[in-house]
Design an enzyme around this catalytic site. Structure first.
Site, PDB file in Angstrom:
ATOM      1  N   VAL A   1       0.835  -1.207   0.000  1.00  0.00           N
ATOM      2  CA  VAL A   1       0.000   0.000   0.000  1.00  0.00           C
ATOM      3  C   VAL A   1       0.868   1.255   0.000  1.00  0.00           C
ATOM      4  CG1 VAL A   1      -1.750   1.306   1.272  1.00  0.00           C
ATOM      5  CG2 VAL A   1      -1.875  -1.199   1.181  1.00  0.00           C
TER       6      VAL A   1
ATOM      7  N   ILE B   1     -13.979   0.929  -0.826  1.00  0.00           N
ATOM      8  CA  ILE B   1     -15.374   1.382  -0.744  1.00  0.00           C
ATOM      9  C   ILE B   1     -15.448   2.575   0.202  1.00  0.00           C
ATOM     10  CG2 ILE B   1     -17.712   0.750  -0.080  1.00  0.00           C
ATOM     11  CD1 ILE B   1     -16.984  -2.170  -0.567  1.00  0.00           C
TER      12      ILE B   1
ATOM     13  N   VAL C   1     -11.608   0.069   6.643  1.00  0.00           N
ATOM     14  CA  VAL C   1     -12.786  -0.789   6.488  1.00  0.00           C
ATOM     15  C   VAL C   1     -13.168  -0.897   5.022  1.00  0.00           C
ATOM     16  CG1 VAL C   1     -15.204  -1.145   7.115  1.00  0.00           C
ATOM     17  CG2 VAL C   1     -13.644  -0.069   8.758  1.00  0.00           C
TER      18      VAL C   1
ATOM     19  N   ASP D   1     -11.435 -10.707  11.499  1.00  0.00           N
ATOM     20  CA  ASP D   1     -11.160  -9.544  10.652  1.00  0.00           C
ATOM     21  C   ASP D   1     -12.441  -8.741  10.434  1.00  0.00           C
ATOM     22  OD1 ASP D   1      -9.589  -8.065   8.422  1.00  0.00           O
ATOM     23  OD2 ASP D   1     -11.330  -8.866   7.363  1.00  0.00           O
TER      24      ASP D   1
ATOM     25  N   GLU E   1      -4.198 -16.273   4.519  1.00  0.00           N
ATOM     26  CA  GLU E   1      -2.913 -16.374   5.201  1.00  0.00           C
ATOM     27  C   GLU E   1      -2.590 -17.831   5.524  1.00  0.00           C
ATOM     28  OE1 GLU E   1      -1.148 -13.608   5.950  1.00  0.00           O
ATOM     29  OE2 GLU E   1      -2.689 -12.230   5.216  1.00  0.00           O
TER      30      GLU E   1
ATOM     31  N   LYS F   1     -13.642  -4.695  11.651  1.00  0.00           N
ATOM     32  CA  LYS F   1     -14.216  -3.666  10.779  1.00  0.00           C
ATOM     33  C   LYS F   1     -15.620  -3.277  11.246  1.00  0.00           C
ATOM     34  CE  LYS F   1     -11.524  -5.559   6.937  1.00  0.00           C
ATOM     35  NZ  LYS F   1     -11.561  -6.602   5.875  1.00  0.00           N
TER      36      LYS F   1
ATOM     37  N   GLY G   1      -2.847 -16.611  -2.428  1.00  0.00           N
ATOM     38  CA  GLY G   1      -2.568 -15.414  -1.640  1.00  0.00           C
ATOM     39  C   GLY G   1      -3.811 -14.715  -1.111  1.00  0.00           C
TER      40      GLY G   1
END
Lengths: 434, 434
Positions: free
Chosen positions: B15, B138, B134, B203, B192, B207, B189
């Protein structure tokens, strides 16, 4: 906390009355959310005495929206009068000339005068916010103008007219003919007495012209939008689409191409298993293709007093929170001229439905015409429908691979000239998603 | 134009590197769009010499992200280090303590420390923006925090974990078993090596805890999220769902109820003809139900370097344009305490799949247990599957009308005790949309 932000609201119809009630009822929560109280200081409407579910006696009254915009003791002018000529633009200009920011739900005003108004706003160091002007409660203006700022957009498209989508949904689900569906839509208030603006695609074109400017950083050019309405869509087309794995929607599409930017509104076939194809009834949806995000989709209510008031409130509360953003996302001087891509150069797949006389060689002749235009066919469905006509004609449905609009038009003209067709050929563009 | 906004970026992984390249490559267009140039002044990463496709030699280098946050000559601190403890929170606090705004993609940081960091930001008259934390690209944070400010939200829900959605999509479309699907996802990928955080629902819970705070104006409470992952979802469940007109998705839902706010992450059945059910693969989607808008849906990429960079850029360019908004939408003092609604009080329809021994009276016994818990059944499917087992058991699928979680649990415990079942009963909640 700063002193309250004082609004002048011109137009107290469904949206304006809903907005006024919300601002009065939710003063505290809105102040908490935007860090500054918002209050109504002045209003203008046709009828002062009408009951709107909110006490307006404490607000300064103006018979004339232009006078309100020019003279009321306000910080923000909210234009809910409507119309691209007359009081609406006059009032907006009067407010901008005083340096007041303007919030409006008026798509026609923006589509016709957006650039000149943006220039005026810029000169006066203020702005125009218009979330409610496109796709009602869907935050597509904010998304294009703010959330996607890092992206290069390649296409923005969607279902922007609830009347058309309502009609196409009912035609498909209930098998109702277009004319009957239109009467129902008029009876239920989803279509106007004169439905041309909606079903002719003009309403969607206005909204598209605005989105095009925000998506591509160019000037607004309503006149260049290619427009084809839904009145020629038949139940046969809808049934054939379903058999082939498509659903028909009135799409508004702005797309960057090698020759410029296409702006087009027309019935389109989209994959039946796509999220966009599930957008039923009066709901709107907008998708944006861009280089960093790939594709995003926003769906929600496209109209209605409360949903539109929600969008107007979003703009007002942004102003209360201190947001400042140029009308069209960038300074007017940074807007590129709009470079039109001609519809004849449009590339895509096509659905073609022909009613062919049952004659030896007819089909071979059609196939030859397609080949002459270098159109290759993805699928061909030729089938006698039971209970249709006298058996002298056969419906033939062709799905082409990607080709050009010019090639399809040329081929269909040739096929028509050859005299094998009963009636005009039907053609519906296929839109590739993702 | 004001002097450039100087960024300090800590973390140059996928990123961060993507972000740095974009800021360097698109300097002019971003300056035009936000009214102020943005430039990178300082960076921090593990390895200074790694090729990231961008020349970082012109930026001040810091080995330690906390030192960068504390000392670099910057206007904004961009935290892309990750993790809820250690360098990430230390660096964010150091930046806030200097009064610098922070942009972060760190969901764990916000879910665990969001309120205390929001308080620190408030004291220092600055803010934290976290669009990327999150649902990736989007714009759901902007939508909740800004576009829906006029609304009262009743429910926010969606598909927030791409790994789970990818697996459920493949299990349905290709009939692959859970374990095989997981291996594929790991190889590609999408999952994990230790997939627990994703497929266990954790996860999505992180969020959701953030969205709950923004939607309901309450404090973040990650600990109270009810979490059930997808590892018990079988191909039989998926097939049974499809037959009944449903598709199974891992949903994260925050919903206002009479007793408080439910926060839950679990596999859910949703109508197969809904837009949400078409969200396939690693795509994310978030829907919001509110009083003015009814329902809106946003869908797009939930992860990936470019999509996440797009969201980070949205925040950075907002800051460059002068936007200021409190971290959690309102001043921390205005946040309500989170009031938990217990999962046992959850109301909804349920899918129940039982493997029943073929004995006289078994089905009557099950039906009686349902009735004792006041559960009424919408549909019952009892059918011998060909080629399954030795014929001694029969799968039975029940769909209940709206009932409570407590009633369903009580009934299933009783059915299990009665000894008619081979194996544990399966239960999947049905989520009503719109």
């Amino acid at each position: 906390m700063a002193r309250p932000l004082r609004l002048g609201i011109a137009g107290l119809g469904t949206v304006g009355a809903s907005l006024a009630r919300l601002i009065v009822d939710r003063t505290d929560i809105y102040a908490k959310r935007s860090g500054r109280a918002v209050e109504i200081a002045a209003v203008s409407a046709r009828d002062r005495s009408k009951d709107r579910g909110v006490d307006i006696s404490g607000f300064a009254w103006f018979d004339d929206p232009v006078e309100l915009a020019a003279k009321a003791d306000i910080d923000v002018f909210v234009e809910l009068v409507g119309g691209s000529e007359g009081a609406a633009p006059d009032a907006v200009k009067a407010a901008l000339n005083r340096g007041l920011p303007v919030v409006t739900a008026n798509k026609a005003l923006l589509a016709h005068h957006g650039v000149s108004l943006a220039k005026l706003a810029q000169r006066k160091n203020t702005t125009i916010l218009f979330e409610a002007a496109v796709a009602g409660g869907i935050p597509i203006i904010k998304t294009l103008r703010e959330a996607l700022r890092g992206n290069a957009v390649s296409r923005v498209y969607g279902i922007l007219n609830g009347t058309c989508n309502y009609m196409l949904t009912r035609m498909e689900k209930e098998g109702i003919a277009f004319e009957d569906c239109l009467k129902d839509a008029q009876r239920l208030g989803y279509a106007e007495a004169d439905p041309t603006f909606d079903i002719g695609g003009f309403d969607a074109a206005h909204k598209l012209a605005i989105l095009t400017s925000l998506a591509f950083g160019c000037e607004i050019d309503l006149e260049s939008v290619f427009i084809e309405g839904i009145s020629a869509v038949s139940n046969d087309d809808i049934a054939a689409a379903a058999e082939l794995g498509y659903r028909i929607k009135l799409l508004a599409v702005a797309q960057r191409t090698e020759s410029g930017i296409e702006q087009r509104v027309h019935p389109a076939m989209i994959p039946i298993a796509s999220a966009l194809a599930q957008i039923d009834g009066v709901t709107n949806a907008v998708a944006v293709d861009s280089d960093l995000l790939g594709s995003i989709l926003l769906a929600g209510p496209g109209a209605g007093g409360k949903a539109t008031a929600s969008a107007v409130l979003s703009d007002i509360l942004d102003l209360a929170a201190g947001t400042s953003i140029p009308t069209l996302g960038v300074a007017p001087a940074s807007l590129q001229p709009y470079k039109r891509a001609r519809m004849r150069a449009h590339e895509g797949g096509y659905y073609i439905r022909l009613t062919v006389f049952d004659r030896v060689g007819a089909f071979a002749s059609i196939a030859r015409r397609m080949a002459e235009s270098a159109i290759s066919l993805d699928s061909i469905v030729q089938r006698r429908r039971t209970g249709q006509g006298d058996g002298e004609t056969t419906p033939v449905v062709l799905i082409t691979h990607e080709t050009t609009e010019a090639a399809v038009r040329k081929a269909l003209e040739a096929v028509s000239r050859d005299g094998h067709l009963a009636g005009e050929p039907r053609m519906i563009r296929i839109e590739t998603l993702d």
